[in-house]
Design a protein around this motif. Structure first.
Motif, PDB file in Angstrom:
ATOM      1  N   LEU B  75      -3.831  -8.341 -23.898  1.00 37.28           N
ATOM      2  CA  LEU B  75      -4.060  -7.628 -23.602  1.00 37.28           C
ATOM      3  C   LEU B  75      -5.537  -7.707 -22.066  1.00 37.28           C
ATOM      4  O   LEU B  75      -5.707  -7.436 -21.487  1.00 37.28           O
ATOM      5  CB  LEU B  75      -4.104  -6.435 -23.591  1.00 37.28           C
ATOM      6  CG  LEU B  75      -4.635  -4.749 -23.137  1.00 37.28           C
ATOM      7  CD1 LEU B  75      -2.969  -5.465 -21.814  1.00 37.28           C
ATOM      8  CD2 LEU B  75      -4.163  -3.515 -24.142  1.00 37.28           C
ATOM      9  N   VAL B  76      -6.170  -8.518 -22.887  1.00 33.64           N
ATOM     10  CA  VAL B  76      -7.521  -8.300 -22.693  1.00 33.64           C
ATOM     11  C   VAL B  76      -8.114  -9.028 -20.882  1.00 33.64           C
ATOM     12  O   VAL B  76      -7.568  -9.982 -20.877  1.00 33.64           O
ATOM     13  CB  VAL B  76      -8.650  -8.728 -23.551  1.00 33.64           C
ATOM     14  CG1 VAL B  76     -10.157  -9.058 -23.266  1.00 33.64           C
ATOM     15  CG2 VAL B  76      -8.468  -7.905 -24.757  1.00 33.64           C
ATOM     16  N   LEU B  77      -8.125  -8.258 -20.053  1.00 38.53           N
ATOM     17  CA  LEU B  77      -8.888  -9.307 -18.803  1.00 38.53           C
ATOM     18  C   LEU B  77     -10.153  -9.219 -19.094  1.00 38.53           C
ATOM     19  O   LEU B  77     -11.113  -8.673 -18.182  1.00 38.53           O
ATOM     20  CB  LEU B  77      -8.143  -8.595 -18.132  1.00 38.53           C
ATOM     21  CG  LEU B  77      -7.868  -8.766 -16.386  1.00 38.53           C
ATOM     22  CD1 LEU B  77      -7.279 -10.582 -16.971  1.00 38.53           C
ATOM     23  CD2 LEU B  77      -7.795  -8.247 -15.813  1.00 38.53           C
ATOM     24  N   ASN B  78     -10.655 -10.563 -19.633  1.00 37.49           N
ATOM     25  CA  ASN B  78     -12.274 -10.791 -19.255  1.00 37.49           C
ATOM     26  C   ASN B  78     -12.634 -11.277 -18.155  1.00 37.49           C
ATOM     27  O   ASN B  78     -11.475 -11.605 -17.581  1.00 37.49           O
ATOM     28  CB  ASN B  78     -12.590 -11.364 -21.222  1.00 37.49           C
ATOM     29  CG  ASN B  78     -12.520 -12.211 -21.146  1.00 37.49           C
ATOM     30  OD1 ASN B  78     -11.314 -13.247 -20.441  1.00 37.49           O
ATOM     31  ND2 ASN B  78     -11.742 -12.518 -22.209  1.00 37.49           N
ATOM     32  N   SER B  79     -14.241 -11.733 -18.250  1.00 42.23           N
ATOM     33  CA  SER B  79     -14.151 -12.065 -16.999  1.00 42.23           C
ATOM     34  C   SER B  79     -13.772 -13.941 -17.203  1.00 42.23           C
ATOM     35  O   SER B  79     -13.656 -14.170 -15.130  1.00 42.23           O
ATOM     36  CB  SER B  79     -16.186 -12.576 -17.528  1.00 42.23           C
ATOM     37  OG  SER B  79     -16.547 -12.154 -17.015  1.00 42.23           O
ATOM     38  N   ALA B  80     -13.400 -14.278 -18.343  1.00 40.84           N
ATOM     39  CA  ALA B  80     -13.063 -15.859 -18.204  1.00 40.84           C
ATOM     40  C   ALA B  80     -11.837 -15.893 -17.842  1.00 40.84           C
ATOM     41  O   ALA B  80     -11.323 -16.498 -16.352  1.00 40.84           O
ATOM     42  CB  ALA B  80     -13.430 -16.465 -19.479  1.00 40.84           C
ATOM     43  N   ARG B  81     -10.877 -15.460 -18.368  1.00 43.16           N
ATOM     44  CA  ARG B  81      -9.940 -14.794 -17.889  1.00 43.16           C
ATOM     45  C   ARG B  81      -8.879 -14.513 -15.998  1.00 43.16           C
ATOM     46  O   ARG B  81      -8.494 -14.981 -15.340  1.00 43.16           O
ATOM     47  CB  ARG B  81      -9.461 -13.466 -18.684  1.00 43.16           C
ATOM     48  CG  ARG B  81      -8.726 -14.955 -20.195  1.00 43.16           C
ATOM     49  CD  ARG B  81      -7.909 -13.744 -20.650  1.00 43.16           C
ATOM     50  NE  ARG B  81      -7.779 -14.440 -22.763  1.00 43.16           N
ATOM     51  CZ  ARG B  81      -6.635 -13.817 -23.365  1.00 43.16           C
ATOM     52  NH1 ARG B  81      -6.451 -12.276 -23.591  1.00 43.16           N
ATOM     53  NH2 ARG B  81      -7.507 -14.208 -24.849  1.00 43.16           N
ATOM     54  N   TRP B  82     -10.419 -13.577 -15.432  1.00 40.18           N
ATOM     55  CA  TRP B  82      -9.670 -13.682 -14.848  1.00 40.18           C
ATOM     56  C   TRP B  82     -10.290 -14.226 -13.630  1.00 40.18           C
ATOM     57  O   TRP B  82      -9.492 -14.823 -12.450  1.00 40.18           O
ATOM     58  CB  TRP B  82     -11.509 -11.950 -14.317  1.00 40.18           C
ATOM     59  CG  TRP B  82     -11.530 -11.349 -12.769  1.00 40.18           C
ATOM     60  CD1 TRP B  82     -12.252 -11.816 -11.863  1.00 40.18           C
ATOM     61  CD2 TRP B  82     -10.325 -10.669 -12.251  1.00 40.18           C
ATOM     62  NE1 TRP B  82     -11.457 -11.979 -10.725  1.00 40.18           N
ATOM     63  CE2 TRP B  82     -11.197 -11.268 -11.001  1.00 40.18           C
ATOM     64  CE3 TRP B  82      -9.125 -10.165 -12.292  1.00 40.18           C
ATOM     65  CZ2 TRP B  82      -9.972 -10.085  -9.857  1.00 40.18           C
ATOM     66  CZ3 TRP B  82      -9.081 -10.012 -11.442  1.00 40.18           C
ATOM     67  CH2 TRP B  82      -8.956  -9.543 -10.373  1.00 40.18           C
ATOM     68  N   ASP B  83     -11.030 -15.647 -14.529  1.00 47.87           N
ATOM     69  CA  ASP B  83     -11.821 -16.909 -13.500  1.00 47.87           C
ATOM     70  C   ASP B  83      -9.918 -17.254 -13.326  1.00 47.87           C
ATOM     71  O   ASP B  83      -9.785 -18.125 -12.711  1.00 47.87           O
ATOM     72  CB  ASP B  83     -12.596 -17.203 -13.859  1.00 47.87           C
ATOM     73  CG  ASP B  83     -13.842 -16.348 -12.932  1.00 47.87           C
ATOM     74  OD1 ASP B  83     -13.402 -15.377 -13.252  1.00 47.87           O
ATOM     75  OD2 ASP B  83     -14.692 -16.869 -13.604  1.00 47.87           O
ATOM     76  N   GLY B  84      -9.611 -17.353 -14.359  1.00 47.98           N
ATOM     77  CA  GLY B  84      -8.189 -17.885 -14.607  1.00 47.98           C
ATOM     78  C   GLY B  84      -7.445 -17.538 -13.745  1.00 47.98           C
ATOM     79  O   GLY B  84      -6.697 -18.351 -13.169  1.00 47.98           O
ATOM     80  N   GLU B 129       5.324  -7.950 -21.299  1.00 54.04           N
ATOM     81  CA  GLU B 129       4.634  -8.086 -22.275  1.00 54.04           C
ATOM     82  C   GLU B 129       3.798  -7.132 -22.112  1.00 54.04           C
ATOM     83  O   GLU B 129       3.476  -7.600 -20.680  1.00 54.04           O
ATOM     84  CB  GLU B 129       3.986  -9.041 -23.514  1.00 54.04           C
ATOM     85  CG  GLU B 129       5.063  -9.576 -23.656  1.00 54.04           C
ATOM     86  CD  GLU B 129       5.418 -12.261 -22.900  1.00 54.04           C
ATOM     87  OE1 GLU B 129       5.289 -10.848 -21.474  1.00 54.04           O
ATOM     88  OE2 GLU B 129       5.134 -12.386 -23.197  1.00 54.04           O
ATOM     89  N   ALA B 130       2.229  -6.838 -22.640  1.00 56.24           N
ATOM     90  CA  ALA B 130       1.594  -5.984 -22.239  1.00 56.24           C
ATOM     91  C   ALA B 130       0.330  -7.329 -21.651  1.00 56.24           C
ATOM     92  O   ALA B 130      -0.498  -7.731 -22.082  1.00 56.24           O
ATOM     93  CB  ALA B 130       0.908  -4.883 -22.956  1.00 56.24           C
ATOM     94  N   ARG B 131       0.556  -8.649 -20.929  1.00 54.88           N
ATOM     95  CA  ARG B 131      -0.157  -8.933 -20.139  1.00 54.88           C
ATOM     96  C   ARG B 131      -0.639  -9.705 -18.823  1.00 54.88           C
ATOM     97  O   ARG B 131       0.174  -9.671 -18.254  1.00 54.88           O
ATOM     98  CB  ARG B 131       0.669 -10.608 -20.924  1.00 54.88           C
ATOM     99  CG  ARG B 131       0.342 -11.108 -22.311  1.00 54.88           C
ATOM    100  CD  ARG B 131       1.069 -11.846 -22.828  1.00 54.88           C
ATOM    101  NE  ARG B 131       0.461 -13.476 -22.194  1.00 54.88           N
ATOM    102  CZ  ARG B 131       0.900 -14.381 -22.293  1.00 54.88           C
ATOM    103  NH1 ARG B 131       1.859 -14.735 -23.268  1.00 54.88           N
ATOM    104  NH2 ARG B 131       0.132 -15.504 -21.594  1.00 54.88           N
ATOM    105  N   PRO B 132      -1.359  -9.119 -18.239  1.00 50.16           N
ATOM    106  CA  PRO B 132      -2.155  -8.524 -16.935  1.00 50.16           C
ATOM    107  C   PRO B 132      -1.739 -10.115 -16.291  1.00 50.16           C
ATOM    108  O   PRO B 132      -1.453  -9.555 -15.064  1.00 50.16           O
ATOM    109  CB  PRO B 132      -3.175  -8.226 -16.889  1.00 50.16           C
ATOM    110  CG  PRO B 132      -3.637  -7.600 -18.374  1.00 50.16           C
ATOM    111  CD  PRO B 132      -3.060  -8.048 -19.285  1.00 50.16           C
ATOM    112  N   ASN B 133      -2.460 -11.386 -17.100  1.00 49.31           N
ATOM    113  CA  ASN B 133      -1.910 -12.456 -15.696  1.00 49.31           C
ATOM    114  C   ASN B 133      -0.618 -12.504 -15.223  1.00 49.31           C
ATOM    115  O   ASN B 133      -0.285 -12.983 -14.581  1.00 49.31           O
ATOM    116  CB  ASN B 133      -2.721 -13.605 -16.950  1.00 49.31           C
ATOM    117  CG  ASN B 133      -1.687 -13.399 -17.647  1.00 49.31           C
ATOM    118  OD1 ASN B 133      -0.945 -12.575 -18.599  1.00 49.31           O
ATOM    119  ND2 ASN B 133      -1.881 -15.043 -18.256  1.00 49.31           N
ATOM    120  N   VAL B 134       0.025 -12.067 -16.751  1.00 47.52           N
ATOM    121  CA  VAL B 134       1.947 -12.668 -16.039  1.00 47.52           C
ATOM    122  C   VAL B 134       2.464 -11.830 -15.170  1.00 47.52           C
ATOM    123  O   VAL B 134       2.805 -12.280 -13.819  1.00 47.52           O
ATOM    124  CB  VAL B 134       2.427 -12.077 -16.940  1.00 47.52           C
ATOM    125  CG1 VAL B 134       4.048 -11.882 -16.747  1.00 47.52           C
ATOM    126  CG2 VAL B 134       2.599 -12.623 -18.839  1.00 47.52           C
TER     127      VAL B 134
END
Lengths: 423, 423
Positions: B75-84, B129-134
């Motif tokens: 679920l977490v959208l941290n800085s690194a994942r945001w960039d990805g 699922e609860a995955r914001p990147n999806v």
């Protein structure tokens, strides 16, 4: 008559056997499968008389039951069609094998080599009309693609199908392949269709070919993938810039060459600009061929004598007979809108010498096959060069239009590393 | 809370809007779609803080509700994942467009020219699922392929998804494309899933990503095509001829690099011949990484201390956590049989230096992706070079394995004649 629990048991048994056969089949090489096709052709050949006799019995019962002439025509297996049927087994055997072929192959920067490899789907159930040639086409295509198949043809062809499938199983047996690769549902009871549709444990794909009701039953009940072969409400649109003689030839071919099949034209759309002066002339060859014409008010006005008024229902009717609905449209947009509203996303044609109009028609008409200056009758696996076909998909998923060998396959990815891990 | 008839109306409205958007989209060129992706990236970028804040609120609620650490991690959208996440929008925009491309083209002996042309599918609904990147990956891939999409992510990500989709719709609007191209189901109520599954009038394809229960609901209710992204019960099989150090590295990567995702290993199979002398050593790095190991009797015997006994249920459990089941098998056939019985046809690997064994494994294991000397963690659209992915198909139909842009398209046949008719 079997009761429901007996039928359920029968469906389960068909599925279980097909699945077991498909697992053995998946380990057989392409050569072995081709060898089986040769032995199937021989087995069919040696039972020719028995099969044609069974077909005569089916045809005679169908006539007694008052089946329409178009449907009786589909059922008949005469000498010429028999030759065509055997020929198509040979054609499929001669096609290059698709199994195990590498569709695409590439290497990633990390050194991983990825291969996309064609593999069988598994078990396919096909529900179809009373057309004996479909029994053979479907069986040999499924075998060539490494799949097991459960067949259920229209009940009017039950005697013919029974002996056809006996011959096919005999050929499989002689080739050392499981005869359960091809099974005919041994009863004509309707409940077998929804029952088989629940068995996603055993069956990977269902292909319903036929009328709205069959397709609806399958869509409603199926838990596995469905390739719809729905009805064909095919249109020919004669644009204002059409060559009149070319249009006439295409119309006669699309309507009359074999009116009982799904790629025959059911509705003619004509530009008003052309219709007001030329509709009568355009329709003349169809009249001479004995086609009953049903027109909208403008078609009645411009088309000459003997046209019946069309009702709203006509625009969405698959006649499968020498009947044609005719509508005069204001232009290309009107034609595209009509097809969007009433068509079945099967096959639609434009006749025109105007490239711009043709290109818009090809792009914007959302059908499996769109034609420019050609008859809709070409929507067919054989005519497309696929050897033969298992049906025509009117859906947009996995396969669209005529379905051949490749459409009966899935794929897998084979990935080869050298201890490669993800970082 | 909405009552059922309100929900039905809502589903119908979502479908109708998506269909209307998809029809406009189908007429937009590839350049226009790419331009929209650029504006979407800008809109996301400008709302970064708002989105990360919404995600913090989602994460904090999820923790309060006692969501497992593996699920919180997704679920977490941290800085690194945001960039990805932003990077993947750029990657998709940079991919060559697939729309309108000619897949194959040939001319028949009668002069008919046949073109197989890639076209959009239409409307796609994705339940995940609860995955914001999806949310972002699915939206941009669908747009690039010319499709409208209805998104329903896990309820734990509802706040994050709401602001993400607002930004995406804003970008679409700025590009002059219908903002209804991307819609989030505006309620988390469960009944929306079966309700949307009935709407084959508007929706062409449903993609359920997630657990067994979601997939079962969709399979049971869907009238349209389904691409299943079911669970991943992934196996690594260490063959007797494996390099022990290579096997150790692959096992740690497959289990520990990101245990919460579907391509992580859940079950390790080890040849008895190797296990009896080396299992303890083989497992040592996993132990050191803190993995809980559950073994069959032979694994308990050979594997060293601290192994818990596995139950029958373990073999078909997707842990999504630092837990591993281990089984000692008599050889290649035993490994293939175990995978056939308990696997989910997702990703399975063999570690061996024996080419013959590897080739049999690659051929006979019926999974979307089969590996030789590589970690199962590569089953991913990005890792395959597809730019990003919309999911991983564990079915065998239309698309299998990681699904990229091409898998979100259908095709049509354009046939061009010169007054050509069928004889």
């Amino acid at each position: 008559m079997k009761d429901l629990s007996e039928q359920m048991q029968l469906a389960e048994e068909l599925g279980r056997r097909a699945h077991a056969a498909s697992q053995k089949l998946a380990k057989s090489g392409a050569e072995h499968l081709n060898e089986a096709l040769g032995l199937i052709a021989a087995a069919l050949h040696s039972r020719r008389d028995q099969i044609l006799k069974a077909n005569e019995a089916d045809v005679s019962s169908a006539k007694k039951e008052g089946l329409s002439s178009a449907l009786v025509d589909r059922l008949v297996l005469n000498s010429a069609r028999w030759d065509g049927l055997l020929e198509s087994v040979g054609k499929v055997a001669a096609l290059p094998s698709v199994l195990g072929t590498v569709i695409r192959e590439w290497t990633r920067p990390n050194g991983l080599r990825i291969q996309k490899v064609r593999v069988p789907i598994g078990v396919i159930a096909i529900f179809y009309e009373a057309r004996p040639n479909v029994t053979v086409d479907a069986a040999v295509l499924c075998i060539k693609a490494g799949n097991a198949v459960i067949l259920r043809g229209g009940r009017e062809a039950f005697r013919t199908n029974t002996v056809l499938v006996e011959a096919i199983r005999d050929g499989l047996d002689k080739a050392g392949l499981p005869s359960d690769t091809v099974q005919l549902v041994p009863t004509v009871e309707r409940e077998m269709v929804p029952l088989l549709c629940r068995l996603d444990r055993w069956i990977n794909l269902v292909i319903p070919r036929g009328g709205k009701r069959l397709v609806e039953t399958v869509v409603e009940n199926a838990r596995m993938a469905v390739l719809k072969h729905a009805e064909g409400i095919c249109h020919v649109y004669v644009h204002k810039d059409a060559d009149l003689a070319m249009a006439q030839e295409i119309l006669v071919n699309a309507k009359c060459q074999r009116p009982s099949v799904c790629n025959a034209m059911e509705t003619l759309l004509v530009d008003e600009e052309l219709a007001c002066g030329k509709l009568r002339e355009l329709l003349q060859p169809l009249r001479e061929a004995g086609v009953e014409i049903r027109g909208d008010p403008l078609a009645l006005k411009y088309g000459g004598p003997g046209i019946l008024p069309a009702t709203e229902e006509d625009w969405s009717t698959e006649y499968l007979d020498l009947i044609l609905s005719v509508r005069v449209v204001p232009g290309l947009d009107g034609a595209i809108e009509h097809i969007e509203q009433y068509g079945s996303h099967h096959s639609d044609a434009i006749v025109t010498n105007n490239a711009e109009a043709a290109e818009r028609f090809l792009r914007e008409v959302d059908s499996a096959v769109v034609y420019w200056n050609a008859s809709t009758r070409f929507t067919d696996g054989g005519e497309f060069g696929f050897g033969t076909e298992i049906g025509i998909s009117t859906g947009k998923f996995h396969a669209r239009g005529p379905m051949g060998l490749e459409d009966l396959c899935s794929y897998k990815y084979c990935v080869i590393g050298r201890g490669t891990v993800r970082t």
